[in-house]
Design an enzyme around this catalytic site. Structure first.
Site, PDB file in Angstrom:
ATOM      1  CD  GLU A  34      -2.990  -0.839  -0.090  1.00  0.00           C
ATOM      2  OE1 GLU A  34      -3.067   0.291  -0.598  1.00  0.00           O
ATOM      3  OE2 GLU A  34      -3.609  -1.826  -0.515  1.00  0.00           O
ATOM      4  CE1 TYR A 117      -7.389   2.466  -0.528  1.00  0.00           C
ATOM      5  CE2 TYR A 117      -5.024   2.818  -0.272  1.00  0.00           C
ATOM      6  CZ  TYR A 117      -6.082   2.107  -0.817  1.00  0.00           C
ATOM      7  OH  TYR A 117      -5.829   1.027  -1.616  1.00  0.00           O
ATOM      8  CG  ASP A 135      -8.963   2.968  -4.928  1.00  0.00           C
ATOM      9  OD1 ASP A 135     -10.179   2.830  -5.249  1.00  0.00           O
ATOM     10  OD2 ASP A 135      -8.062   2.280  -5.441  1.00  0.00           O
ATOM     11  CB  CYS A 190     -15.557   0.803 -13.924  1.00  0.00           C
ATOM     12  SG  CYS A 190     -16.715   2.190 -13.846  1.00  0.00           S
ATOM     13  CB  CYS A 197     -20.121  -0.305 -20.508  1.00  0.00           C
ATOM     14  SG  CYS A 197     -19.707   1.265 -19.692  1.00  0.00           S
ATOM     15  CB  CYS A 200     -19.134  -3.659 -16.771  1.00  0.00           C
ATOM     16  SG  CYS A 200     -19.320  -3.200 -15.031  1.00  0.00           S
ATOM     17  CB  CYS A 206     -24.303   0.184 -14.285  1.00  0.00           C
ATOM     18  SG  CYS A 206     -23.344   1.712 -14.436  1.00  0.00           S
TER      19      CYS A 206
END
Length: 288
Positions: A34, A117, A135, A190, A197, A200, A206
């Site tokens: 991270e 975060y 995020d 995305c 899409c 997805c 959505c």
């Protein structure tokens, strides 16, 4: 099916094989990843992450390392202050937590260099706990799938956390899986500029797709330039120091950047930030 269920099922089949996600990775490995992944692409992080975990498999191992070695090992990941903050976090973990990364958000946030975060990411991905992890990628998925907007706009910390929390399953295991799945979806499907899409897994629920994918017309975050900035100059100066096993004379640093005023300003900032030091004989080196 719920959005969380759809994206979790997709993730189980399509997740990238990233080393910090593999079974057996410790919370320390997740914490290191991270720190390294902040504003840095996965492809650049992966080899350095492997090297760090092989060299410093426990927080106490990194805590005992000289700062110069830490900065050299950080290489060209960028934002080298992250390396020093990670070094400080390792010292705190070794001294205060018995060499074990804490598993709750509050204790994690108390570590040097660990923000909201990162603390939530370690709790979720290192310990499988239920807590929303937000995020840029997750915010974009939520903006589109839940709110029908083309982008997320400026961060709204409390509202963003509440949005994601509302999507997560109640149990720890399901919530941790949904958290990493949402992040993965935003990173590879995305995406900001060219969302796929058609591929997805959540397109059936959505709101943005249902609305005809309207263009985003709200405020945008400014894109930071790099060429010619102080950040670039600082990087050049650090490259000179990292490449030399001995302290360097000032002319070697002067040759790294032509603009003397900017170069001097950046060298001073490296000294102030503890990323470099000037010896009594006038030479410069990475911090001891």
């Amino acid at each position: 099916m719920t959005l969380a269920a759809l994206v979790s099922d997709w993730y189980r089949v399509n997740a990238r094989d990233l080393p910090w996600r593999r079974p057996g990775t410790t919370a320390w490995g997740v914490l290191v990843s991270e720190f390294m992944l902040q504003q840095t692409p996965v492809a650049r992080v992966e080899p350095v992450w492997h090297e760090w975990l092989a060299r410093w498999p426990r927080p106490s191992d990194l805590a005992a390392a000289p700062r110069a070695d830490v900065l050299r090992a950080w290489g060209r990941l960028g934002y080298p202050r992250r390396a020093l903050r990670l070094h400080e976090a390792a010292q705190a973990i070794a001294e205060r937590h018995g060499d074990v990364v804490p598993n709750d958000v509050e204790a994690l946030e108390a570590l040097p260099g660990v923000g909201s975060y990162t603390a939530r990411a370690v709790a979720a991905f290192g310990y499988g706990r239920r807590c929303p992890v937000v995020d840029t990628n997750v915010r974009r998925v939520v903006a589109r799938a839940v709110h029908g907007a083309g982008d997320a706009g400026p961060a709204r910390v409390r509202a963003d956390l509440a949005d994601v929390d509302a999507l997560l399953p109640a149990d720890d295991v399901g919530a941790a899986l949904a958290s990493v799945a949402l992040m993965e979806l935003g990173a590879v499907v995305c995406t900001a500029r060219a969302p796929r899409c058609g591929a997805c897994p959540v397109r059936s629920v959505c709101a943005w797709v249902s609305a005809g994918r309207p263009a985003y017309d709200g405020p945008r975050r400014a894109v930071q330039a790099f060429a010619g900035t102080d950040r670039q100059v600082r990087g050049r100066l650090l490259e000179v120091l990292r490449a030399s096993p001995e302290p360097v004379e000032r002319p070697l640093l002067d040759a790294a950047w032509a603009d003397a005023a900017q170069r001097d300003r950046c060298l001073d900032s490296l000294l102030v930030d503890g990323l470099a030091e000037q010896l009594e004989d006038g030479r410069f080196a990475l911090p001891a």
